[in-house]
Write an enzyme that holds these catalytic residues in place. Structure first.
Site, PDB file in Angstrom:
ATOM      1  N   ASP A 299       0.865  -1.168   0.000  1.00  0.00           N
ATOM      2  CA  ASP A 299       0.000   0.000   0.000  1.00  0.00           C
ATOM      3  C   ASP A 299       0.914   1.233   0.000  1.00  0.00           C
ATOM      4  O   ASP A 299       2.134   1.129   0.139  1.00  0.00           O
ATOM      5  CB  ASP A 299      -0.972  -0.011   1.197  1.00  0.00           C
ATOM      6  CG  ASP A 299      -2.194   0.856   0.908  1.00  0.00           C
ATOM      7  OD1 ASP A 299      -2.120   1.705  -0.007  1.00  0.00           O
ATOM      8  OD2 ASP A 299      -3.225   0.703   1.583  1.00  0.00           O
TER       9      ASP A 299
HETATM   10  C1  BGC Z   1      -5.012   3.233  -0.007  1.00  0.00           C
HETATM   11  C2  BGC Z   1      -5.141   2.183  -1.085  1.00  0.00           C
HETATM   12  C3  BGC Z   1      -4.958   2.805  -2.443  1.00  0.00           C
HETATM   13  C4  BGC Z   1      -3.613   3.509  -2.494  1.00  0.00           C
HETATM   14  C5  BGC Z   1      -3.302   4.138  -3.838  1.00  0.00           C
HETATM   15  C6  BGC Z   1      -3.773   4.084  -0.182  1.00  0.00           C
HETATM   16  O1  BGC Z   1      -3.770   5.175   0.678  1.00  0.00           O
HETATM   17  O2  BGC Z   1      -5.005   2.603   1.240  1.00  0.00           O
HETATM   18  O3  BGC Z   1      -6.386   1.546  -0.984  1.00  0.00           O
HETATM   19  O4  BGC Z   1      -5.066   1.836  -3.443  1.00  0.00           O
HETATM   20  O5  BGC Z   1      -3.607   4.527  -1.507  1.00  0.00           O
HETATM   21  O6  BGC Z   1      -4.084   5.219  -4.107  1.00  0.00           O
END
Ligand code: BGC
Length: 757
Positions: A299
């Site tokens: 993530d």
């Molecule tokens: C979120 C993810 C997301 C990623 C990219 C993160 O802050 O937890 O779900 O896919 O950002 O945008």
């Protein structure tokens, strides 16, 4: 452009090797031909360590304002292009416009040494240009096939914009309504969650990842992210391995079984180990037990966050721990690029581990057809390259099917189009807050709001008065008086209240899941006029309803329904569409009950629903244990009766046999019913305590007015499986209760014994 700039003899040798290793045991890894495998190997042998690490480094486009972590936006666009030319970037995600992506792809394919194409990813969570209902809303349809269609339509739109990778579906089970991200998933239940996880993967990826409209799916966040303590996003998770395996992991397994080839590791720790560096999860479970062939992406800066967790002393240790645990691709932190080359040089990270990760990424890029058509979707074309009117029609259908009617006392709904004066009151009467979280893409058509749709439905526009009455979080001067006056003049009040888009989603946990106070006061004042009130809830979670909202004559849960919110709500309000949604999350009686879910354990001192409340029982002094509206609950405009529950072998399931369960559903109403017939099981006694009941199957059926339909389910021993004391899946002989009904409460009941072998 092709990347085969390699001596033919070496290629032939690699091809032979790929044939021997890849074909001997049947299907080739990741569904590739020996030729493709050789093509990947031919690249790996030529890559420098830095180029290899580049294939594991993903970034947001340079130059954009990144709120969540500003220090990650340190590069200029020119620097990023230079990195791409140097082979230091595997792909870009989110805000990359068409021109930016094209330019970046040119740099990768035409100006880098090996010409490896970039992969463009995005959070395509519930639509792209067309906005579909938020995933929690779609789960309320109890129609996984519908979610498959909207995921496919989203993929069609996003791939037409050059995105071939979505960070979806979110398959985290969410049992604490305070947690804001429940809106992105399928709710509290494991079985329902599994169906939606698999359907969404099928929808995004299609049958062939090489098709121009296929998107690589990424079930997330692996794992246990929804179990954050206190419902606070990013917070600590402390779960037993049994609950992890029984509740939180199964939707991931279903997504992978449906073909998902990337997976996102989560921000949270579980029992002291941050998921992004949890070897047991990322390598043991995922690869060892499940045979996952795709790649793991972190993530957003989750590797760097190992330092804040207190799990790594510095960036070097964080990169090492995350990578060795099994996180193949680093999102946004740049830590892999900074530290993996040195870690490989020192021998702390084996080259074979680096090659494995690169191999996974390259194989998927190849399967997506990126090597052969790197500019697919990036060409300039005027207007949308998909049938937007078909997608809008799908959005309207999906939105209508996602609405849940919780109550309809005295058949106040459907409203008449001509015979009633309607006062539409509340901060959501207009066209704001229809999309929900994650709508980050430009060019979305402006949605039709409720006011416009109701006005269009009524025989005469004079029949509608609209008063805002209150802001979302604060009163408006004179707002309540104006609303009360409008209610007095009307025959029915439609109260559009709830949460705005900023109140659910990432980092949007609420400690209080009630309607904000200013709106509650508005509702109470309007209801005091005595006029019938129809509540339209705007929400991204289960809410605890009180006062006039709880007691309204009719309540519709309308979530965030997307581009077609207004028309879909009007369809249901005026009876053109029969509401057929059912709650994928329990609505508790009070906020203090959360986390609340139907599939709870009994305890040694259960307070049984039909027994008088006594002391020394598992109950609150000031609230009942029941839900206000249980999981699975929802009404339609027809009435149905359940009867005739029978088992193919009464009272008994043979160890190796199947059990057919039949019930009759009679539509006693005057219009067609669409009913979600739910089957629950309760295991009375086992070597591990079991939930009071668990959903095991459901069917959504249409029953014509006045008719009876037989609904049939088949169960086998596998449906009675649980995680035993040794943490292995097990089934034990024993006595089971079985219910067939319209929700997780009540229903027709019988029981059977699973006979020993
Ligand atoms: C979120 C993810 C997301 C990623 C990219 C993160 O802050 O937890 O779900 O896919 O950002 O945008």
């Amino acid at each position: 452009m092709s990347v085969c700039r390699f001596p033919r003899l070496v290629f032939a040798l690699l091809f032979l090797l790929a044939c021997i290793t890849g074909c001997a045991t049947g299907p080739t890894p990741g569904g590739l031909t020996p030729m493709s495998i050789a093509r990947v190997e031919s690249l790996i042998v030529r890559m420098t360590v830095e180029e290899k690490v580049g294939q594991l480094s993903l970034y947001a486009p340079a130059g954009i304002d990144i709120v969540a972590n500003p220090q990650a936006a340190r590069q200029s666009q020119e620097q990023q292009l230079a990195d791409i030319r140097a082979g230091r970037v595997t792909g870009l995600f989110n805000n990359a416009g068409l021109e930016g992506k094209r330019r970046a792809q040119q740099a990768a394919v035409n100006e880098s040494r090996l010409g490896i194409p970039l992969l463009f990813g995005a959070d395509v969570i519930h639509g792209f240009r067309t906005v579909f209902p938020v995933p929690l809303a779609e789960a309320a349809s109890w129609e996984p096939a519908l979610a498959e269609r909207t995921a496919h339509a989203s993929a069609v739109e996003a791939t037409a914009d050059g995105f071939r990778w979505t960070f979806a579906p979110m398959v985290d089970i969410a049992r604490d309504a305070r947690w804001g991200r429940g809106v992105e998933g399928a709710g509290e239940d494991v079985y329902l969650g599994r169906q939606f996880a698999a359907a969404r993967v099928r929808g995004f990826q299609g049958k062939d990842l090489g098709r121009a409209d296929a998107m690589l799916a990424t079930p997330k966040h692996f794992a246990g992210y929804g179990a954050a303590e206190g419902g606070l996003d990013y917070n600590t998770v402390d779960l037993s391995e049994r609950t992890l395996r029984e509740v939180y992991l199964p939707p991931f397994r279903s997504a992978i079984d449906a073909g998902a080839l990337s997976i996102m590791s989560a921000f949270n720790e579980i029992g002291g180990i941050p998921s992004n560096a949890n070897r047991n999860l990322l390598t043991g479970v995922l690869r060892g037990e499940w045979g996952f062939q795709g790649f793991v992406v972190s993530d957003y800066t989750a590797d760097e966050e190992l330092i804040a967790h207190g799990f790594a002393a510095d960036g070097r240790e964080a990169a090492k721990r995350a990578f060795l645990a099994g996180t193949d691709v680093s999102m946004q932190s740049g830590l892999y690029m900074q530290h993996l080359p040195g870690l490989v040089a020192s021998g702390e990270v084996p080259m074979s581990r680096l090659d494995d990760a690169v191999r996974r990424v390259l194989r998927i890029k190849l399967r997506l057809g990126l090597f052969d058509q790197p500019f697919r979707g990036l060409e300039d074309a005027a207007g949308p390259r998909f049938d937007s009117s078909a997608h809008q029609a799908l959005a309207r259908d999906a939105a209508g099917r996602s609405i849940v009617m919780l109550r309809n006392d005295g058949d106040v709904l459907p409203l008449s189009k001509s015979g009633q004066r309607v006062a539409l009151i509340g901060p959501f009467a207009g066209a704001s807050d229809l999309f929900g979280p994650w709508m980050v893409f430009p060019g979305q058509a402006s949605p039709a709001g409720i006011e416009e749709a109701i006005r269009n439905s009524l025989a005469s526009p004079e029949l509608l008065t609209v008063v805002r009455g209150s802001d979302v979080d604060a009163p408006i001067a004179g707002g309540i008086d104006a609303a009360v006056a409008a209610a007095r003049e009307a025959d029915v009040v439609v109260l559009s209240i709830g949460e705005n888009e900023q109140m659910s989603g990432e980092a949007r946990s609420r400690s209080d899941i009630e309607i904000p106070r200013a709106q509650q006061e508005l509702a109470d004042a309007v209801a005091a006029t005595g006029k019938p009130v129809v509540v339209l809830l705007r929400n991204g979670r289960a809410l605890a309803l009180r006062g006039a909202v709880r007691n309204a004559r009719a309540i519709l849960v309308t979530w965030f329904l997307g581009s077609q919110t207004g028309p879909a709500i009007a369809d249901v309000l005026f009876g053109d569409v029969n509401p057929s949604g059912r709650l994928p999350v329990s609505f508790p009686q009070t906020p203090g009950q959360v986390p609340y879910y139907y599939s709870h354990k009994r305890t040694g001192r259960p307070q049984l629903a039909d027994a008088p409340a006594t002391f020394y029982k598992a109950r609150y002094l000031d609230a009942s244990n029941d839900a206000l509206f249980p999981f699975g609950h929802g009404l339609g405009y027809a009435r149905v009766r359940y009867e005739g529950l029978e088992l193919s072998s009464p009272g008994r399931m043979a160890w190796d046999g199947t059990l057919t369960v039949r019930a009759r559903i009679t539509n006693t109403g005057k219009r067609e019913a669409e009913e979600v017939v739910q089957l629950y099981i309760g295991n009375r006694a086992a070597s591990v305590t079991r939930p009071v009941r668990e959903l095991k199957s459901f069917r959504k059926v249409r029953v014509p007015a006045g008719q009876t339909m037989a609904v049939e389910f088949t169960l086998s021993r596998a449906d009675l499986m649980f995680i035993g004391q040794d943490l292995q899946p097990t089934v034990e002989p024993g006595n089971f209760d079985l219910w067939v009904g319209p929700s997780a409460v009540g229903g027709l009941k019988t029981s059977f014994r699973l006979a020993p072998e």
